[in-house]
Every structure is written in structure tokens, then in C-alpha cells.
Motif scaffolding. Sequence first.
Motif, PDB file in Angstrom:
ATOM      1  N   MET A 184       0.741  -1.241   0.077  1.00 36.67           N
ATOM      2  CA  MET A 184       0.168   0.097   0.119  1.00 36.67           C
ATOM      3  C   MET A 184       0.769   1.129  -0.182  1.00 36.67           C
ATOM      4  N   ILE A 185       1.713   1.244   0.923  1.00 40.30           N
ATOM      5  CA  ILE A 185       2.594   2.494   0.939  1.00 40.30           C
ATOM      6  C   ILE A 185       3.894   1.919   0.604  1.00 40.30           C
ATOM      7  N   ASP A 186       4.640   2.619  -0.385  1.00 43.49           N
ATOM      8  CA  ASP A 186       5.973   2.252  -1.083  1.00 43.49           C
ATOM      9  C   ASP A 186       6.900   3.419  -0.593  1.00 43.49           C
ATOM     10  N   PRO A 187       7.888   3.136   0.289  1.00 44.17           N
ATOM     11  CA  PRO A 187       8.794   4.092   0.909  1.00 44.17           C
ATOM     12  C   PRO A 187       9.615   4.544  -0.542  1.00 44.17           C
ATOM     13  N   GLY A 188       9.998   3.721  -1.583  1.00 42.80           N
ATOM     14  CA  GLY A 188      10.818   3.921  -2.373  1.00 42.80           C
ATOM     15  C   GLY A 188      10.315   4.605  -3.548  1.00 42.80           C
ATOM     16  N   ASN A 189       8.904   4.997  -3.602  1.00 46.65           N
ATOM     17  CA  ASN A 189       8.444   5.419  -4.736  1.00 46.65           C
ATOM     18  C   ASN A 189       8.965   6.993  -4.883  1.00 46.65           C
ATOM     19  N   GLN A 190       9.198   7.179  -6.184  1.00 44.35           N
ATOM     20  CA  GLN A 190      10.018   8.644  -6.498  1.00 44.35           C
ATOM     21  C   GLN A 190       9.093   9.548  -6.922  1.00 44.35           C
ATOM     22  N   LYS A 191       7.877   9.102  -7.474  1.00 47.12           N
ATOM     23  CA  LYS A 191       6.778  10.071  -7.887  1.00 47.12           C
ATOM     24  C   LYS A 191       6.006  10.742  -6.874  1.00 47.12           C
ATOM     25  N   LEU A 192       5.753   9.897  -5.816  1.00 48.68           N
ATOM     26  CA  LEU A 192       4.924  10.182  -4.537  1.00 48.68           C
ATOM     27  C   LEU A 192       5.703  10.272  -3.418  1.00 48.68           C
ATOM     28  N   SER A 193       5.658  11.456  -2.710  1.00 46.85           N
ATOM     29  CA  SER A 193       6.533  11.270  -1.550  1.00 46.85           C
ATOM     30  C   SER A 193       5.790  10.427  -0.444  1.00 46.85           C
ATOM     31  N   LEU A 194       6.352  10.029   0.534  1.00 42.52           N
ATOM     32  CA  LEU A 194       5.822   9.196   1.521  1.00 42.52           C
ATOM     33  C   LEU A 194       4.596   9.940   2.351  1.00 42.52           C
ATOM     34  N   SER A 195       4.691  11.283   2.830  1.00 45.28           N
ATOM     35  CA  SER A 195       3.800  12.111   3.168  1.00 45.28           C
ATOM     36  C   SER A 195       2.434  12.239   2.417  1.00 45.28           C
ATOM     37  N   ARG A 196       2.674  12.178   0.967  1.00 45.16           N
ATOM     38  CA  ARG A 196       1.438  12.284   0.121  1.00 45.16           C
ATOM     39  C   ARG A 196       0.704  10.826   0.058  1.00 45.16           C
ATOM     40  N   GLN A 197       1.781   9.962  -0.120  1.00 44.67           N
ATOM     41  CA  GLN A 197       0.968   8.453   0.084  1.00 44.67           C
ATOM     42  C   GLN A 197       0.121   8.300   1.324  1.00 44.67           C
ATOM     43  N   CYS A 198       0.689   8.737   2.214  1.00 42.28           N
ATOM     44  CA  CYS A 198      -0.107   8.609   3.734  1.00 42.28           C
ATOM     45  C   CYS A 198      -1.217   9.615   3.554  1.00 42.28           C
ATOM     46  N   HIS A 199      -1.240  10.531   2.946  1.00 42.04           N
ATOM     47  CA  HIS A 199      -2.435  11.432   3.069  1.00 42.04           C
ATOM     48  C   HIS A 199      -3.373  10.879   1.901  1.00 42.04           C
ATOM     49  N   LEU A 200      -3.021  10.085   0.860  1.00 38.45           N
ATOM     50  CA  LEU A 200      -3.989   9.676   0.076  1.00 38.45           C
ATOM     51  C   LEU A 200      -4.536   8.559   0.543  1.00 38.45           C
ATOM     52  N   VAL A 201      -3.942   7.660   1.386  1.00 39.57           N
ATOM     53  CA  VAL A 201      -4.515   6.441   2.047  1.00 39.57           C
ATOM     54  C   VAL A 201      -5.221   6.702   3.209  1.00 39.57           C
ATOM     55  N   ASN A 202      -5.169   8.062   3.987  1.00 42.06           N
ATOM     56  CA  ASN A 202      -5.624   8.412   5.118  1.00 42.06           C
ATOM     57  C   ASN A 202      -5.293   8.018   6.306  1.00 42.06           C
ATOM     58  N   ILE A 203      -3.867   7.751   6.446  1.00 41.03           N
ATOM     59  CA  ILE A 203      -3.244   7.119   7.556  1.00 41.03           C
ATOM     60  C   ILE A 203      -2.417   8.165   7.998  1.00 41.03           C
TER      61      ILE A 203
END
Length: 125
Positions: free
Chosen positions: A1-20
Motif C-alpha cells: 500500500m505504502i511504498d517508501p521507495g516511490n520516486q513520484k509520490l512522497s511518503l507524506s503524500r502517499q499517507c495522505h491519499l490512504v488517510n493514515i
Amino acid sequence: MIDPGNQKLSLSRQCHLVNISRSSVYYKPKPVSAENLKFMRLIDEQYLKTPFCGSRGMRDHLRRMGYEVNRKRVKRLMGLMGLQAIYPKPKTSGSHPSHKVYPYLLKDMTIAYGLRPLTTNRHRA
């Protein structure tokens, strides 16, 4: 669900999208201590003998065995194991929906002396 190595989306943005929250991504749960495992084993053994004992009864049992443990800890461990005391729950003596409910015959009567309900005409309309 959350990929820390993703270059396109920051970790903060991924967490915001998943709402955690971001801290939940970094959280590593602590393993259960050996002492708690020992208490859980003792509680489980006693629960099989006396399933009606709650956290207070288990605390007293452990104290009689020589362990200094408080009720909050016992309650938390019993919750982790999914143990709950067996006792009568609320609404155990409710009436069945198909049972007839009889009217209260003395509802509108004022009782002025002791034996009046026994001396009235019961066959009156």
C-alpha cells in the motif's frame, strides 16, 4: 500500500491519499515480553478451570501464587487473549414476543382498606 521507495509520490503524500498518519508507517510493534507470556499462560490455565472469574478473580489467583500483578494488566492480557468472564448478561429474562400480556385489573381502583381487592366483583364488565 505504502511504498517508501516511490520516486513520484512522497511518503507524506502517499499517507495522505490512504488517510493514515505518517507515524503509523514507521511504527514497529514491540514483541510480547516473556513475563507477559508467562502471565498469559497462567491466566489461560486458570480460565479453563474457572471461566466465571473475571480480571479481579484472576488477579487474586495470581497473587495467591506469589506474583505481584495489578488488575489493569490482567484485564489487558485477558483482552489480548479474547477471554471474558462467563456471567448472566442483561435482558436474559425478557418475555417472548408470542406470549400474551394480561391486563392489570387493579389499575383504576383505589384501595381504601386492606382486603378490598379480594372482595370486589371480579365478573363485573
